[in-house]
Enzyme design. Structure first.
Site, PDB file in Angstrom:
ATOM      1  N   LYS A 173       0.869  -1.177   0.000  1.00 17.36           N
ATOM      2  CA  LYS A 173       0.000   0.000   0.000  1.00 17.36           C
ATOM      3  C   LYS A 173       0.905   1.225   0.000  1.00 17.36           C
ATOM      4  CE  LYS A 173      -1.633   3.078   1.846  1.00 17.36           C
ATOM      5  NZ  LYS A 173      -1.571   4.542   1.462  1.00 17.36           N
ATOM      6  N   GLU A 176      -0.574   7.485  -1.429  1.00 18.39           N
ATOM      7  CA  GLU A 176      -1.493   7.923  -2.481  1.00 18.39           C
ATOM      8  C   GLU A 176      -1.050   9.240  -3.121  1.00 18.39           C
ATOM      9  OE1 GLU A 176      -3.258   9.350   1.496  1.00 18.39           O
ATOM     10  OE2 GLU A 176      -2.009   7.727   0.701  1.00 18.39           O
ATOM     11  N   CYS A 281      13.748  10.834   6.306  1.00 18.14           N
ATOM     12  CA  CYS A 281      13.839  10.590   7.747  1.00 18.14           C
ATOM     13  C   CYS A 281      15.283  10.549   8.223  1.00 18.14           C
ATOM     14  CB  CYS A 281      13.127   9.292   8.117  1.00 18.14           C
ATOM     15  SG  CYS A 281      13.921   7.810   7.470  1.00 18.14           S
TER      16      CYS A 281
END
Length: 499
Positions: A173, A176, A281
């Site tokens: 996933k 988006e 990060c």
């Protein structure tokens, strides 16, 4: 308008929920694509396909798996530019940076190609009279990965190549906000010979994420993103009986000692703070200057930062692109605007920056804040943009204490010529990844990546040996066989009696 749909069972599957999200070109601010957002039912359909594929893939030979992975590695290498172009178009990072992202992802594919060595297991013979004990590692089943916008190709490749090499099937996933690279990775895997259903891509928002976390058919979840969401992922998935590795946010420090090469330190600070527009990060977002070097170091950083060329990612002369969304740009700018009120000196103010001809893009310039206090918002929060905070410390000990007081423990670095100080630092600092005169200490693929404290939730770091252990579970087999010479009278096992 282009539509990005799901990739399930080795083919494109149109979204059925009726919900779509906008995908924006950060350089122009224009919506160029829409992405299908999966419902819980669509997630369930993907899990069923992956579960079915696992029945054969999980039993496949290591030779069959590595054959596919070697072919996949060759296809990724041949399509570096195409993948990088998708990243630039939807994320905004410059093309060279996008190419670097693909290269770092390829390292993990190469590690997966050598999975045969990593899955050898162990054997102890004759632990007792004719008793042998062996340990093996087996795949978990269907596993899922939820990945962030800032590395739409690299972070997925930190997960699924190792997962499928270990015999699992995978549901990805991706963010988006920049979904196209994930589909390209899946299409190339299919072209390389990966069986249908082994790697699936389901696009979506919180609905899809929550469905993955709750689904009983998913054995493990990998996540990279912000600390609040990492904590939620870990808590929710663990409560549903899943294995979890959830990598969160960071506030990475760079400690600069008085004996350091200030030019090298300034070069490193600029590249580590402003590369990829600070949207990583492992970015250095806080420099701790020790002793009297602070003013000189800040000046050297300012001189270099002012020369960075900002522009569209597909312009070869651009060194830094826009931020992913206008909302994120405005949030980053708010930290700079409030810094002076909280005691910082604003050496460079990048807010209000625009690029001619691309005025609607999500632009922001480079900001440099000096004399930042540890209780200020700019220091406490992960800004995730091109903002560098400089803090002052009188001694090495004070600098280390300042860094260790941070709730984050992802990565940190020290710049010094003193080997003894560097050795102390790597042992005393409370972070999962440490650089000595290396500003972004991201480990190579065969060492694992992960932080401490609020930068990691779960027991396993990502990729390397930790990644392989995460995607497999151990089994110990104790075996005792009677000696053939002791077979009952009248039964001939063909054992040579004269031996």
């Amino acid at each position: 308008m282009k539509t990005v749909n799901h990739w399930i069972g080795g083919k494109t599957v149109e979204g059925a929920s009726g919900n779509y999200g906008p995908v924006t070109d950060p350089a122009t601010g224009e919506v160029t694509t829409q992405v299908a957002l999966a419902s819980a039912d669509e997630v369930d359909a993907a899990v069923r396909v992956a579960r079915e594929a696992f029945q054969s893939w999980g039993q496949s030979s290591l030779a069959a798996r590595t054959k596919v992975l070697f072919a996949y590695r060759a296809l990724l290498d041949a399509n570096r530019d195409a993948i990088a172009e998708l990243i630039t178009a939807e994320h905004g990072k410059v093309h060279s940076d996008a190419l670097g992202e693909v290269a770092r992802g390829l390292e993990i594919v190469e590690l997966a190609c050598g999975i045969t060595t990593q899955l050898k297991g162990e054997l102890s013979t004759s632990v007792s009279n004719r008793v042998d004990v062996s340990s093996i590692r087996q795949p978990l089943g269907v596993v899922a990965g939820i990945t962030p916008f800032n590395f739409p190709a690299m972070v997925p490749m930190w997960m699924f190549p190792l997962a499928v090499a270990c015999g699992n099937t995978f549901i990805l996933k991706p963010s988006e906000k920049d979904p196209s690279a994930a589909n390209k990775l899946a299409e190339l895997a299919s072209e390389a010979g990966l069986p249908d259903g082994v790697l699936n891509v389901v696009h979506g928002d919180k609905v899809a994420v929550d469905a993955l976390l709750a689904h009983p058919g998913i054995a493990a979840v990998s996540f990279v993103g912000s600390t609040p969401i990492a904590r939620h992922i870990h808590t929710t998935a663990s409560a549903n009986g899943k294995r979890v590795q959830a990598l969160g946010g960071a506030k990475n420090h760079m400690l600069v000692l008085p004996d350091a090469d200030l030019d090298a330190a300034a070069d490193a600070a600029v590249s580590a703070a402003y590369g990829s527009a600070g949207e990583r990060c492992m970015a250095i977002s806080a420099v701790v200057a020790v002793g009297s070097i602070g003013d000189a170091l800040v000046e050297k950083i300012r001189e270099r930062a002012e020369k960075i060329k900002i522009g569209p990612g597909n312009d070869p002369t651009s060194e830094m692109g826009p931020l992913i969304t206008a909302a994120h740009r405005d949030k980053v700018a708010s930290y700079v605007k409030g810094a002076a009120d909280q005691g910082a000196d604003v050496v460079l103010d990048g807010t209000g920056y625009t690029v001619g001809g691309f005025e609607k893009g999500h632009w922001i310039g480079l900001s440099l804040l000096d004399n930042v206090k540890t209780d200020s918002d700019a220091y406490r929060d992960e800004i995730f943009g091109p903002v560098l905070c400089v803090l002052r410390a009188e001694t090495y000990e004070e600098g280390v204490a300042l860094i260790n007081a941070s709730p984050f423990g992802n990565g940190t670095a020290i710049f010094t010529r003193d080997g003894g100080a560097a050795r102390r630092f790597q042992l005393e600092i409370e972070a999962g990844m440490v650089g000595v005169n290396v500003p972004i200490p991201v480990p190579v693929g065969y060492h694992s990546f992960g932080g401490w404290k609020d930068s990691l939730f779960g027991d396993h770091h990502i990729y390397g040996n930790d990644g392989i252990h995460f995607y497999t579970r151990g089994k110990v087999v104790t075996t005792r066989w009677p000696d053939p010479s002791e077979a009952p009278v009248g039964v001939d096992l063909g054992f040579p009696r004269n031996h």
